[in-house]
Design an enzyme around this catalytic site. Structure first.
Site, mmCIF file in Angstrom:
data_model
loop_
_atom_site.group_PDB
_atom_site.id
_atom_site.type_symbol
_atom_site.label_atom_id
_atom_site.label_comp_id
_atom_site.label_asym_id
_atom_site.label_seq_id
_atom_site.Cartn_x
_atom_site.Cartn_y
_atom_site.Cartn_z
ATOM 1 N N GLY A 272 -7.529 -3.434 0.699
ATOM 2 C CA GLY A 272 -7.856 -2.435 -0.316
ATOM 3 C C GLY A 272 -6.940 -2.554 -1.526
ATOM 4 O O GLY A 272 -7.342 -2.313 -2.665
ATOM 5 N N GLY A 273 -5.709 -2.962 -1.279
ATOM 6 C CA GLY A 273 -4.747 -3.148 -2.373
ATOM 7 C C GLY A 273 -4.756 -4.569 -2.925
ATOM 8 O O GLY A 273 -3.982 -4.885 -3.837
ATOM 9 N N THR B 29 1.151 3.717 2.241
ATOM 10 C CA THR B 29 1.870 4.024 3.488
ATOM 11 C C THR B 29 3.094 3.119 3.615
ATOM 12 O O THR B 29 4.182 3.557 3.993
ATOM 13 C CB THR B 29 0.921 3.855 4.704
ATOM 14 O OG1 THR B 29 -0.337 4.442 4.397
ATOM 15 C CG2 THR B 29 1.491 4.515 5.943
ATOM 16 N N GLU C 296 -0.786 -10.953 3.146
ATOM 17 C CA GLU C 296 -0.632 -10.133 4.359
ATOM 18 C C GLU C 296 -1.025 -10.941 5.593
ATOM 19 O O GLU C 296 -0.359 -10.874 6.633
ATOM 20 C CB GLU C 296 -1.496 -8.872 4.252
ATOM 21 C CG GLU C 296 -0.964 -7.891 3.203
ATOM 22 C CD GLU C 296 -1.878 -6.716 2.919
ATOM 23 O OE1 GLU C 296 -1.418 -5.783 2.250
ATOM 24 O OE2 GLU C 296 -3.041 -6.715 3.352
ATOM 25 N N ASP D 173 2.699 -3.066 8.415
ATOM 26 C CA ASP D 173 1.720 -2.973 7.318
ATOM 27 C C ASP D 173 0.698 -1.880 7.614
ATOM 28 O O ASP D 173 0.525 -1.470 8.765
ATOM 29 C CB ASP D 173 1.024 -4.330 7.131
ATOM 30 C CG ASP D 173 0.356 -4.457 5.771
ATOM 31 O OD1 ASP D 173 0.399 -3.486 4.975
ATOM 32 O OD2 ASP D 173 -0.224 -5.518 5.493
ATOM 33 N N GLY E 25 0.821 -1.203 0.000
ATOM 34 C CA GLY E 25 0.000 0.000 0.000
ATOM 35 C C GLY E 25 0.854 1.252 0.000
ATOM 36 O O GLY E 25 2.090 1.182 0.069
ATOM 37 N N ASP F 189 -6.913 -0.415 6.002
ATOM 38 C CA ASP F 189 -7.961 0.416 5.408
ATOM 39 C C ASP F 189 -8.854 1.005 6.494
ATOM 40 O O ASP F 189 -9.372 2.109 6.344
ATOM 41 C CB ASP F 189 -8.776 -0.416 4.416
ATOM 42 C CG ASP F 189 -7.890 -0.891 3.287
ATOM 43 O OD1 ASP F 189 -7.292 -0.039 2.609
ATOM 44 O OD2 ASP F 189 -7.739 -2.118 3.119
HETATM 45 C C1 5RP Z 1 -3.388 -3.738 0.967
HETATM 46 C C2 5RP Z 1 -3.676 -3.228 2.322
HETATM 47 C C3 5RP Z 1 -3.140 -1.884 2.674
HETATM 48 O O1 5RP Z 1 -2.435 -1.984 3.862
HETATM 49 C C4 5RP Z 1 -4.297 -0.945 2.843
HETATM 50 O O2 5RP Z 1 -5.033 -0.931 1.634
HETATM 51 C C5 5RP Z 1 -3.819 0.476 3.185
HETATM 52 O O3 5RP Z 1 -3.233 1.068 2.075
HETATM 53 P P1 5RP Z 1 -2.803 2.598 2.044
HETATM 54 O O4 5RP Z 1 -1.620 2.726 2.954
HETATM 55 O O5 5RP Z 1 -2.474 2.862 0.607
HETATM 56 O O6 5RP Z 1 -3.963 3.414 2.519
HETATM 57 O O7 5RP Z 1 -4.320 -3.854 3.124
HETATM 58 O O8 5RP Z 1 -3.962 -4.986 0.722
#
Ligand code: 5RP
Length: 221
Positions: free
Chosen positions: A95-96, A30, A102, A80, A28, A83
């Site tokens: 979300g990704g 972050t 994960e 990690d 993601g 969302d």
């Molecule tokens: C990906 C995830 C990410 O950690 C989550 O989507 C957060 O992403 P971002 O830092 O872009 O908001 O679970 O599968």
């Protein structure tokens, strides 16, 4: 602090947990900033295990060695994003689309450090559509099972996970008992993983707020 600055601040703060050995790295935007920060201290770690192909590419671009999880005996820390996350450190992730890998790395790691900006902290999980990774032939069946549970499943278009599966983004759920729903959904035939991370929640949450980074630690017996 604007959202981008918050992400950068929390990524930098997470470096404190990456002192040695092999580091579990999620995915993601972050986490991308965390990978960039990790590159500045790469001399003190052996390398990383990555939760997505995209994270693996970014790590390698920084000259950080990427290990296959099967070759690693111990993973002290996993960093990690999320969302959504509650103060109980339950999360919605995926979300990704990298939720299955994960969840595997989170299961192996001794310490899960979740990093996010203030917009991700919620009272109850569910406003963010819950990602559910499904085997392609089970797509319709799992969709019906989600409808039965009051969700509105939407197939993520033109998308395949790193494992070759599909994602149903399930809208309209209010997750009052995240650990119970996590187990229930994982028992639906054809579900590979769902994006509730509650049975193995984070141990530490670093949340970037306008005034700085706050640390929330799990209170467990
Ligand atoms: C990906 C995830 C990410 O950690 C989550 O989507 C957060 O992403 P971002 O830092 O872009 O908001 O679970 O599968």
């Amino acid at each position: 602090m604007a959202q981008d600055e918050q992400k950068r601040a929390v990524a930098q703060a997470a470096l404190k947990y990456a002192q040695e050995g092999v580091i579990g790295v999620g995915s993601g935007s972050t986490v991308n900033l965390f990978i960039d920060a990790l590159a500045t201290v790469k001399g003190r770690i052996e390398g990383a295990v990555a939760a997505s192909e995209a994270s693996a590419v970014r790590l390698k671009q920084h000259g950080i060695r990427v290990f296959d999880l099967n070759t690693v005996n111990e993973l002290r820390v996993y960093v990690d994003g999320a969302d959504e996350v509650t103060e109980h450190l339950h999360m919605i992730k995926g979300g990704g689309g990298a939720l299955t890998r994960e969840k595997i790395i989170a299961a192996v790691a001794k310490q899960f450090v979740c990093i996010c900006d203030a917009s991700k902290l919620v009272g109850v999980l569910g406003r963010f559509p819950l990602p559910v990774e499904v085997i392609p032939m089970a797509r319709s069946y799992v969709g019906r099972e989600m409808l039965r549970r009051g969700a509105h499943p939407v197939l993520r278009e033109n998308y395949k996970t790193d494992n070759g599966n599909l994602i149903l983004d399930c809208h309209g759920l209010t997750l009052l008992d995240p650990p119970a729903m996590e187990v229930e959904l994982n028992n639906v035939a054809g579900v590979v993983t769902n994006g509730i991370f509650a049975r193995r929640p984070a141990d530490v949450l670093l949340v970037a707020e306008p005034g700085g980074v706050r640390t929330i630690t799990a209170k467990r017996p």
